[in-house]
Enzyme design. Structure first.
Site, short mmCIF file in Angstrom:
data_model
loop_
_atom_site.label_atom_id
_atom_site.label_comp_id
_atom_site.label_asym_id
_atom_site.label_seq_id
_atom_site.Cartn_x
_atom_site.Cartn_y
_atom_site.Cartn_z
N GLN A 269 12.79 7.36 8.36
CA GLN A 269 12.57 6.12 7.77
C GLN A 269 13.17 6.20 6.37
O GLN A 269 12.96 7.10 5.55
CB GLN A 269 11.34 5.76 7.74
CG GLN A 269 10.67 5.37 9.08
CD GLN A 269 9.34 4.81 8.89
OE1 GLN A 269 9.12 3.78 9.55
NE2 GLN A 269 8.28 5.25 8.25
N HIS A 300 -1.84 -10.82 5.15
CA HIS A 300 -2.90 -9.97 5.39
C HIS A 300 -4.35 -10.64 5.57
O HIS A 300 -5.16 -10.22 6.31
CB HIS A 300 -2.74 -8.88 4.30
CG HIS A 300 -1.39 -7.98 4.59
ND1 HIS A 300 -0.73 -8.30 3.78
CD2 HIS A 300 -1.43 -6.59 5.30
CE1 HIS A 300 0.39 -7.56 4.09
NE2 HIS A 300 0.00 -6.55 4.73
N ASP A 322 0.98 -0.01 3.26
CA ASP A 322 1.18 -0.62 2.05
C ASP A 322 -0.08 -0.91 1.26
O ASP A 322 -0.26 -1.14 0.10
CB ASP A 322 1.93 -1.77 2.11
CG ASP A 322 1.22 -2.77 3.12
OD1 ASP A 322 0.16 -2.83 3.22
OD2 ASP A 322 2.34 -3.06 4.17
N ASP A 396 -1.73 -3.41 11.90
CA ASP A 396 -0.75 -4.05 10.94
C ASP A 396 0.60 -3.23 11.14
O ASP A 396 1.04 -2.43 10.00
CB ASP A 396 -1.36 -4.08 9.74
CG ASP A 396 -0.50 -4.69 8.72
OD1 ASP A 396 0.43 -5.64 9.06
OD2 ASP A 396 -0.55 -4.29 7.46
#
Length: 573
Positions: A269, A300, A322, A396
């Site tokens: 990534q 969120h 994150d 998420d």
């Protein structure tokens, strides 16, 4: 009795062997097969490089692999036909062919990344490069067959055996190249330098074979031409390797803007953190916006807080490296433990160490209640055994996509998640952008229902302005946004009525969520939407806004939508 006539040998249409004195037929045969081995390994590295880079830039590995492989195989057939015209000058033809292939293959990753950065897309560049490389690779085998017959009398008399030797060397070379790319070249050199280094090896192998073994087959002018062309190709590849880092930085600035603060590649990534030193950061993973610093609270809070209404002592967050979902979970003082399972620890490390991103996440990973598990969520759900079940599971993850991007939105994935839920537990899923991909959203909801959940689809309205300062919708690729450009048109458009109540009034709907509880949808009531008492502000949607978004989603529900499974993923590009 008539005697049979003696067998008549038919001279092959191949010139007599022209082997330099310093090598014999056996050595010459070995050198040709060694060249086949190297060329096959380089050819497969070119293919894998195109697939890997295109998949990283577009997020759709199935389509990219299909395009590259089908176009290249077709082009290889064309190249084999075109090579017949070069058989009369096989030595010089093969030398020039390998030089051109080395240049095209070595620069292929630069061309593809440049098209993505400055032209806004890779489709045409990918097809064009695949076609060119396929033609050149396909022309190799007929010329090598001619060359091995020139150096070996055995090969001229036994064409079938020579073909078997060539294909054996070709397949073994492909095996070595295919294994070297993911385990050696890509981790050590990166994508751009891997292609350039492979091109250099390709040029050296082709040039050495012809200029060493077949130098007496060449005229003085042809030898000078091959030396010059190969030297020029190697010089171009070496120069490109020296400038590769500068090229990559310039391309990143074209894609992400001038304020690129951190750019690292790990575990396949690319993680990029952008933003001015004194401003909120934007976080991109593989070219897709994961965190929009100018508006961090819309996505969120709407995902986490409806699921936290009820018992929430133990919480599992899938993805969320994150730290923003964890930040919302930790707003509840009675949370005892939070387990975060994510595939790339580099994102978590940035959320811990980058001052701006750490502030944005409320220093969530510094809380003693938080435990981070670096693992693929699907693998972890499948293999984790014996632990206490979780009251809340929050998914998420990046929006659903083709290939591996469909796995965490499959029926099987949600079936595994159900095993980790306590009685009365709740699962919250962020199902991606609504305006661009409504079918993908309803496929997520159908997969949850097929896995044994009762669902409540909902959305929330974007606040007025919608965080447009960053110019991207979360989850979107930045390829259409250039340095100095304004907000992407339509990035926050969603249509539909504004939700009633609180800070969520006045914007468009653009993010889709699903709240789910285990139970037969025909017998279990859908979970109620709301927010726990005492929690509000900071972008937390009101109960009225959540209910308005749920009613809007029910009005747009399609009649029937099949679920996505591992064997039949339904999330396309």
């Amino acid at each position: 009795m008539l005697e049979a006539p003696p067998p008549v040998s038919v001279a092959p249409s191949v010139p007599e062997a022209v082997v330099p004195e310093r090598t014999g037929p056996r050595a010459g045969r070995f050198l040709v097969l060694a060249a086949v081995f190297v060329c096959a390994a380089c050819g497969l590295v070119y293919e894998l490089e195109l697939v890997a880079l295109a998949s990283s830039l577009t997020g759709d590995p199935v389509t990219q692999a299909s395009v590259v492989l089908s176009v290249m195989v077709f082009a290889m057939g064309v190249g084999s036909l075109l090579a017949k015209r070069l058989r009369c000058r096989a030595a010089v033809g093969f030398g020039l062919l390998e030089a051109v292939l080395a240049l095209a293959g070595g620069c292929s990753a630069l061309l593809l990344y440049g098209a993505f950065a400055w032209l806004g897309g890779t489709r045409h560049a990918l097809v064009g490069v695949s076609l060119l490389l396929g033609v050149l690779i396909g022309a190799e085998m007929p010329l090598l067959m001619t060359l091995i017959q020139r150096v070996s009398r055995c090969a001229r008399q036994d064409a079938g055996g020579a073909v078997a030797d060539l294909f054996a060397a070709d397949y073994v070379g492909a095996l070595v190249g295919g294994l070297a790319f993911p385990f050696l070249l890509l981790p050590w050199l990166g994508q751009l330098t891997t292609a350039l280094a492979t091109g250099a090896v390709n040029a050296l192998a082709g040039g050495a074979l012809v200029l060493w073994l077949f130098h007496r087959d060449l005229t003085g002018g042809e030898r000078l031409l091959l030396w010059s062309v190969n030297a020029a190709v190697l010089a171009v590849l070496a120069g490109a390797a020296v400038l590769a880092d500068d090229f990559e930085r310039a391309a990143r600035h074209a894609v992400y803007g001038a304020h690129v603060r951190v750019a690292v590649r790990t575990h396949g990534q690319e993680v990029v953190l952008t933003g001015p030193p004194d401003g909120p950061p934007d976080l991109y993973v593989d070219g897709r916006l994961r965190v929009r610093g100018g508006d961090p609270r819309r996505h969120h809070p709407a995902l986490v807080h409806p699921a936290m209404r009820g018992r929430h002592a133990r919480v599992l967050v899938l993805g969320g490296g994150d730290g923003l979902a964890v930040r919302e979970v930790l707003r509840y003082a009675d949370v005892e433990s939070v387990t975060v399972v994510g595939p790339d620890p580099m994102v978590v490390r940035l959320a811990r160490t980058d001052p701006a991103l750490a502030r944005l996440s409320g220093h969530a990973f510094g809380d003693r209640r938080v435990r981070v598990v670096p693992a693929e969520p699907f693998h972890w759900l499948r293999t984790a055994r014996g632990g206490t079940p979780y009251d809340v599971v929050v998914s998420d993850l990046p929006p659903p996509a083709g290939g591996a991007g469909a796995t965490p939105y499959s029926l099987e994935f949600y079936g595994l998640a159900a095993r980790h839920l306590a009685a009365g537990g709740r699962l919250a899923v962020h199902a991606g952008p609504l305006p661009e991909r409504p079918r993908a959203y309803w496929t997520v909801e159908a997969s949850l229902r097929a896995a044994g959940f009762t669902t409540r689809p909902y959305t929330v309205a974007a606040p007025a302005g919608g965080g447009a300062a960053s110019g991207h919708a979360e989850g979107a690729a930045p390829a259409t946004v250039r340095a100095g450009a304004g907000p992407a048109a339509g990035a926050d458009a969603g249509g539909g009525p504004a939700a009633a109540g609180g800070a969520d009034a006045g914007g468009g709907y653009d993010r889709g969520f699903v709240l789910a509880v285990p139970g037969d949808p025909r017998r279990t009531r859908p979970p109620a939407l709301g927010v726990a008492a005492g929690v509000g502000g900071g972008g937390v949607p009101s109960a009225a806004a959540l209910e308005a978004g749920a009613r809007r989603m029910e009005r747009s529900r399609p009649r029937a939508q099949p679920p996505s499974t591992l064997t039949r993923p339904r999330y396309g590009p």
